[in-house]
Design a protein around this motif. Sequence first.
Motif, short mmCIF file in Angstrom:
data_model
loop_
_atom_site.label_atom_id
_atom_site.label_comp_id
_atom_site.label_asym_id
_atom_site.label_seq_id
_atom_site.Cartn_x
_atom_site.Cartn_y
_atom_site.Cartn_z
N ALA A 212 13.75 23.31 -5.31
CA ALA A 212 13.11 22.74 -4.11
C ALA A 212 13.07 21.21 -4.23
O ALA A 212 13.38 20.49 -3.26
N MET A 213 12.73 20.71 -5.41
CA MET A 213 12.64 19.26 -5.59
C MET A 213 14.04 18.62 -5.60
O MET A 213 14.24 17.53 -5.06
N LEU A 214 15.00 19.30 -6.21
CA LEU A 214 16.38 18.76 -6.26
C LEU A 214 16.98 18.71 -4.86
O LEU A 214 17.67 17.76 -4.50
N GLU A 215 16.67 19.72 -4.08
CA GLU A 215 17.17 19.77 -2.70
C GLU A 215 16.61 18.58 -1.92
O GLU A 215 17.34 17.88 -1.21
N ALA A 216 15.31 18.34 -2.10
CA ALA A 216 14.66 17.22 -1.39
C ALA A 216 15.25 15.87 -1.84
O ALA A 216 15.29 14.92 -1.07
N ALA A 217 15.73 15.83 -3.09
CA ALA A 217 16.29 14.58 -3.62
C ALA A 217 17.75 14.36 -3.18
O ALA A 217 18.34 13.33 -3.49
N GLY A 218 18.32 15.34 -2.48
CA GLY A 218 19.69 15.16 -1.95
C GLY A 218 20.79 15.60 -2.90
O GLY A 218 21.94 15.17 -2.76
N ILE A 219 20.46 16.48 -3.83
CA ILE A 219 21.47 16.98 -4.78
C ILE A 219 22.41 17.95 -4.04
O ILE A 219 21.98 18.71 -3.17
N ASP A 220 23.70 17.89 -4.39
CA ASP A 220 24.71 18.62 -3.61
C ASP A 220 24.97 20.05 -4.07
O ASP A 220 25.49 20.85 -3.30
N LEU A 221 24.67 20.36 -5.34
CA LEU A 221 25.04 21.67 -5.87
C LEU A 221 24.21 21.94 -7.12
O LEU A 221 23.99 21.03 -7.92
N VAL A 222 23.76 23.18 -7.29
CA VAL A 222 22.99 23.56 -8.48
C VAL A 222 23.75 24.67 -9.21
O VAL A 222 24.00 25.74 -8.66
N GLU A 223 24.12 24.38 -10.47
CA GLU A 223 24.95 25.31 -11.25
C GLU A 223 24.10 26.10 -12.23
O GLU A 223 23.31 25.53 -12.97
N GLN A 224 24.28 27.38 -12.23
CA GLN A 224 23.71 28.35 -13.17
C GLN A 224 22.28 28.01 -13.62
O GLN A 224 22.03 27.75 -14.80
N PRO A 225 21.33 28.04 -12.66
CA PRO A 225 19.94 27.69 -13.02
C PRO A 225 19.27 28.70 -13.95
O PRO A 225 18.41 28.32 -14.74
N LEU A 237 17.73 33.10 -5.30
CA LEU A 237 17.74 31.63 -5.16
C LEU A 237 18.80 31.20 -4.15
O LEU A 237 18.58 30.29 -3.34
N ALA A 238 19.95 31.86 -4.17
CA ALA A 238 21.02 31.51 -3.23
C ALA A 238 20.57 31.78 -1.78
O ALA A 238 20.92 31.04 -0.86
N ALA A 239 19.77 32.85 -1.61
CA ALA A 239 19.29 33.18 -0.26
C ALA A 239 18.20 32.21 0.19
O ALA A 239 18.07 31.90 1.36
N ARG A 240 17.42 31.73 -0.79
CA ARG A 240 16.23 30.94 -0.45
C ARG A 240 16.53 29.49 -0.11
O ARG A 240 15.86 28.89 0.70
N PHE A 241 17.56 28.93 -0.80
CA PHE A 241 17.80 27.49 -0.63
C PHE A 241 19.08 27.20 0.15
O PHE A 241 20.01 28.00 0.14
N VAL A 242 19.08 26.03 0.78
CA VAL A 242 20.27 25.59 1.51
C VAL A 242 21.28 25.00 0.53
O VAL A 242 22.49 25.23 0.64
N VAL A 243 20.80 24.25 -0.47
CA VAL A 243 21.72 23.66 -1.44
C VAL A 243 22.52 24.79 -2.10
O VAL A 243 21.96 25.81 -2.52
N PRO A 244 23.85 24.67 -2.16
CA PRO A 244 24.65 25.76 -2.73
C PRO A 244 24.33 26.02 -4.21
O PRO A 244 24.09 25.09 -4.98
N ILE A 245 24.32 27.31 -4.55
CA ILE A 245 24.08 27.73 -5.92
C ILE A 245 25.43 28.20 -6.50
O ILE A 245 26.11 29.03 -5.90
N MET A 246 25.77 27.66 -7.66
CA MET A 246 27.05 28.02 -8.29
C MET A 246 26.81 28.89 -9.52
O MET A 246 25.95 28.59 -10.35
N ALA A 247 27.59 29.97 -9.63
CA ALA A 247 27.57 30.80 -10.83
C ALA A 247 28.62 30.28 -11.79
O ALA A 247 29.76 30.06 -11.40
N ASP A 248 28.20 30.06 -13.05
CA ASP A 248 29.19 29.68 -14.08
C ASP A 248 29.16 30.75 -15.18
O ASP A 248 29.99 31.66 -15.18
N GLU A 249 28.18 30.69 -16.08
CA GLU A 249 28.12 31.68 -17.15
C GLU A 249 28.06 33.11 -16.59
O GLU A 249 28.48 34.06 -17.26
N ALA A 250 27.53 33.29 -15.36
CA ALA A 250 27.38 34.63 -14.78
C ALA A 250 28.70 35.22 -14.31
O ALA A 250 28.77 36.41 -14.03
N VAL A 251 29.75 34.40 -14.21
CA VAL A 251 31.02 34.94 -13.71
C VAL A 251 32.16 34.62 -14.69
O VAL A 251 32.65 33.51 -14.74
#
Length: 374
Positions: A212-225, A237-251
């Motif tokens: 939520a805070m990263l989205e407000a700060a204008g971050i473009d992408l969040v990887e494997q939180p 998390l992908a459903a909840r936020f507009v900022v795209p969520i990227m899977a790395d270790e999960a895929v």
Amino acid sequence: MKATVSGIEAILVDLPTIRAHQLAMATMQQQTLVIVRLRCSDGIEGIGEATTIGGLSYGEESPEGIKLAIDTYLAPALAGVDASNVHAAMARLGKVARGNRFAKSALETALLDAQAKRLGVPLATLLGGAVRPTLPALWTLASGDTGRDIEEAEGLLAQRRHNTFKLKIGRRSVRDDVAHVSAIKRALGDRARVTVDVNQAWNEADAATGIAMLEAAGIDLVEQPVPRENRRALARLAARFVVPIMADEAVSGPEDAMELARLAGADVFALKIAKSGGIFGMLRTAAVGDAAGIALYGGTMLEGSVGTIAAAHGFCTLPELAWGTELFGPLLLKDDVVTQRPVYREFDLHLPEGPGLGLTLDEDKLAFYRRDKA
Ligand code: MUC
Ligand code: MG
């Protein structure tokens, strides 16, 4: 004349990095590559690389374990096989060893490099052809110091080498991490894209607060939180936020991709040849993402030139690659074991020309940096 595999060598190479690289799970002061040399009966040699991050702290294969798996199990299984049939050779490896995807990826690269050299074409041509001549490549800011990271980013923007920066977070408290990221984004403004990679360090509650805070700060992408096993949390998390969520270790491979697609577990997949067991595994993973409408991104294990260029040949054949790549590994190393290091210009990685990977090992440097040098 049929070419067969006549010898395989796996070499541990320790290279210094240009600065310490801090990730959630480890601080890298150097990088270890496993370089594979695959010799064929027609005199052609293919090269490949398996590289991971921070010993065993990032993934399930270590450099030493990769060498052991190749020397003891995988190389003997390839002895005498038809070197021109990469799929048949890899199917054989699939029979003698489960998992061990990094080791298999290095061998697949070496087989493909040899076969493309045999045919006199670049590796991307052997894969069906490149749809883009160069690849956007971001840079990861991970010095551990906010001021130093901003200075580094400003220098790279001025050189027109990178205009997207990924920040490695998850070591400190969520609040401290967000303050660090926000300060960098404020300093760079609209001149750069800023993304973060948490490398699985947050639980779902921390992730919800942090994103939520990263989205407000204008971050473009969040990887494997969150941890890779927690696919449902990633989906929430992908459903909840507009900022795209990227899977790395999960895929890792197509099976993970399928499961995440079913769950709507990610907006973007980070593809890597090592975790998918090679270029073909990466392409199969990408195909699942494409079919599910999930955007694609070309990831790295911070490989040197050999592994980076192998991945680049694969990524440049992908029809869609909306998020570009992070193929900056060679730039983090002070030196390398090839005669000509990859070219980065105008925010892009430029593929070398010439058959196969388009790379030649530098024998002097290899002799100097190999761990077992006399
Ligand atoms: C990862 O998890 O994406 C990529 C860049 C970097 O600094 O570490 C990696 C691995
Ligand atoms: Mg990552």
